[in-house]
Design a protein around this motif. Structure first.
Motif, PDB file in Angstrom:
ATOM      1  N   HIS A   2      -4.439  29.254 -27.141  1.00 15.44           N
ATOM      2  CA  HIS A   2      -3.206  28.516 -26.918  1.00 15.44           C
ATOM      3  C   HIS A   2      -2.640  28.872 -25.550  1.00 15.44           C
ATOM      4  O   HIS A   2      -3.033  29.869 -24.944  1.00 15.44           O
ATOM      5  CB  HIS A   2      -2.180  28.846 -28.014  1.00 15.44           C
ATOM      6  CG  HIS A   2      -2.603  28.361 -29.358  1.00 15.44           C
ATOM      7  ND1 HIS A   2      -3.180  29.195 -30.293  1.00 15.44           N
ATOM      8  CD2 HIS A   2      -2.555  27.134 -29.919  1.00 15.44           C
ATOM      9  CE1 HIS A   2      -3.452  28.492 -31.371  1.00 15.44           C
ATOM     10  NE2 HIS A   2      -3.093  27.243 -31.174  1.00 15.44           N
ATOM     11  N   ASP A  40       4.576  34.254 -34.438  1.00 11.33           N
ATOM     12  CA  ASP A  40       3.705  33.469 -35.307  1.00 11.33           C
ATOM     13  C   ASP A  40       2.624  32.676 -34.567  1.00 11.33           C
ATOM     14  O   ASP A  40       1.620  32.313 -35.162  1.00 11.33           O
ATOM     15  CB  ASP A  40       4.537  32.479 -36.136  1.00 11.33           C
ATOM     16  CG  ASP A  40       5.631  33.167 -36.944  1.00 11.33           C
ATOM     17  OD1 ASP A  40       5.454  34.348 -37.320  1.00 11.33           O
ATOM     18  OD2 ASP A  40       6.677  32.520 -37.184  1.00 11.33           O
ATOM     19  N   MET A  42       1.484  33.242 -30.938  1.00 12.47           N
ATOM     20  CA  MET A  42       0.699  33.855 -29.862  1.00 12.47           C
ATOM     21  C   MET A  42      -0.409  34.745 -30.396  1.00 12.47           C
ATOM     22  O   MET A  42      -0.225  35.463 -31.372  1.00 12.47           O
ATOM     23  CB  MET A  42       1.609  34.661 -28.935  1.00 12.47           C
ATOM     24  CG  MET A  42       2.508  33.800 -28.102  1.00 12.47           C
ATOM     25  SD  MET A  42       3.424  34.803 -26.915  1.00 12.47           S
ATOM     26  CE  MET A  42       4.225  33.511 -25.999  1.00 12.47           C
ATOM     27  N   ARG A  43      -1.540  34.692 -29.687  1.00 11.02           N
ATOM     28  CA  ARG A  43      -2.697  35.527 -30.005  1.00 11.02           C
ATOM     29  C   ARG A  43      -3.182  36.195 -28.727  1.00 11.02           C
ATOM     30  O   ARG A  43      -3.052  35.642 -27.635  1.00 11.02           O
ATOM     31  CB  ARG A  43      -3.834  34.689 -30.609  1.00 11.02           C
ATOM     32  CG  ARG A  43      -3.462  33.949 -31.889  1.00 11.02           C
ATOM     33  CD  ARG A  43      -3.190  34.904 -33.044  1.00 11.02           C
ATOM     34  NE  ARG A  43      -2.752  34.225 -34.241  1.00 11.02           N
ATOM     35  CZ  ARG A  43      -1.492  34.132 -34.665  1.00 11.02           C
ATOM     36  NH1 ARG A  43      -0.514  34.651 -33.960  1.00 11.02           N
ATOM     37  NH2 ARG A  43      -1.184  33.528 -35.781  1.00 11.02           N
ATOM     38  N   VAL A  44      -3.803  37.344 -28.874  1.00 11.81           N
ATOM     39  CA  VAL A  44      -4.355  38.052 -27.727  1.00 11.81           C
ATOM     40  C   VAL A  44      -5.308  37.123 -26.977  1.00 11.81           C
ATOM     41  O   VAL A  44      -6.153  36.463 -27.585  1.00 11.81           O
ATOM     42  CB  VAL A  44      -5.075  39.348 -28.177  1.00 11.81           C
ATOM     43  CG1 VAL A  44      -5.808  39.990 -27.010  1.00 11.81           C
ATOM     44  CG2 VAL A  44      -4.076  40.321 -28.790  1.00 11.81           C
ATOM     45  N   ASP A  46      -4.318  34.460 -25.182  1.00 11.41           N
ATOM     46  CA  ASP A  46      -3.671  33.186 -24.864  1.00 11.41           C
ATOM     47  C   ASP A  46      -3.181  33.198 -23.418  1.00 11.41           C
ATOM     48  O   ASP A  46      -2.733  34.225 -22.907  1.00 11.41           O
ATOM     49  CB  ASP A  46      -2.472  32.927 -25.781  1.00 11.41           C
ATOM     50  CG  ASP A  46      -2.857  32.459 -27.175  1.00 11.41           C
ATOM     51  OD1 ASP A  46      -4.059  32.249 -27.446  1.00 11.41           O
ATOM     52  OD2 ASP A  46      -1.933  32.289 -28.006  1.00 11.41           O
ATOM     53  N   SER A  68      -1.288  41.616 -26.560  1.00 13.15           N
ATOM     54  CA  SER A  68      -1.169  42.324 -27.841  1.00 13.15           C
ATOM     55  C   SER A  68      -0.758  41.347 -28.919  1.00 13.15           C
ATOM     56  O   SER A  68      -0.205  40.280 -28.638  1.00 13.15           O
ATOM     57  CB  SER A  68      -0.111  43.442 -27.753  1.00 13.15           C
ATOM     58  OG  SER A  68       1.190  42.888 -27.777  1.00 13.15           O
ATOM     59  N   ALA A  69      -0.999  41.745 -30.141  1.00 15.87           N
ATOM     60  CA  ALA A  69      -0.410  41.024 -31.267  1.00 15.87           C
ATOM     61  C   ALA A  69       1.087  41.295 -31.255  1.00 15.87           C
ATOM     62  O   ALA A  69       1.560  42.273 -30.650  1.00 15.87           O
ATOM     63  CB  ALA A  69      -1.037  41.508 -32.571  1.00 15.87           C
ATOM     64  N   VAL A  98       5.540  40.394 -27.694  1.00 13.72           N
ATOM     65  CA  VAL A  98       4.121  40.619 -27.378  1.00 13.72           C
ATOM     66  C   VAL A  98       4.066  41.294 -26.020  1.00 13.72           C
ATOM     67  O   VAL A  98       5.008  41.213 -25.233  1.00 13.72           O
ATOM     68  CB  VAL A  98       3.295  39.305 -27.339  1.00 13.72           C
ATOM     69  CG1 VAL A  98       3.249  38.641 -28.700  1.00 13.72           C
ATOM     70  CG2 VAL A  98       3.813  38.364 -26.263  1.00 13.72           C
TER      71      VAL A  98
END
Length: 154
Positions: A2, A40, A42-44, A46, A68-69, A98
């Protein structure tokens, strides 16, 4: 993967500051929708458009990535911190963040005026009237369009 746009006032924390530090917690966000994007969505890995706001030439100043998470923002528990929230319990934290890692600084800022003038961006949250969010989703197509302006501004 994302994509996101994250705003910061360069007088407070700039792309140059992120470059010096390498990675930094994106703390102090006190808007529920922006918090939800971080917690909810964001992911490492992105992609992040690092946006300078509230300055002479607001616009995209560089690229970063989520490093980071999401985890509870410690500033909410620190009474002397300007982002302290006395109503946020440690066992059910209200505010999350994050870590963001520097990727690169753009040669020149891609100005907000440039983004507003590009009809290809469609209904882009950044250019919507009245939008004040500091963390915004960016579609893959919008990401490519925005970065296509980098060569125009060089």
């Amino acid at each position: 993967m994302h994509y996101w746009l994250m705003k910061s006032e360069p007088g407070t924390f700039s792309i140059d500051a992120l470059a010096r530090k390498g990675s930094e917690p994106w703390d102090g966000v006190r808007n529920y929708q922006a918090r939800n994007f971080m917690r909810d969505g964001m992911r490492v890995g992105d992609g992040v458009l690092f946006y300078h706001s509230n300055c002479a030439v607001p616009g995209v100043a560089g690229l970063a990535e989520v490093a980071s998470a999401a985890y509870p923002d410690p500033s909410q528990f620190q009474p002397r911190n300007p982002h302290y929230d006395p109503d946020s319990p440690r066992d059910a934290p209200r505010w999350w963040l994050v870590d963001v890692r520097f990727v690169r600084k753009l040669d020149q800022i891609i100005a907000l005026d440039t983004l507003k003038a590009d009809a290809r961006l469609g209904d882009f949250a950044l250019t919507r009237r009245g939008n004040r969010l500091s963390v915004l989703p960016v579609s893959a197509a919008q990401w490519r369009i925005i970065l296509s302006h980098e060569k125009d501004s060089a």
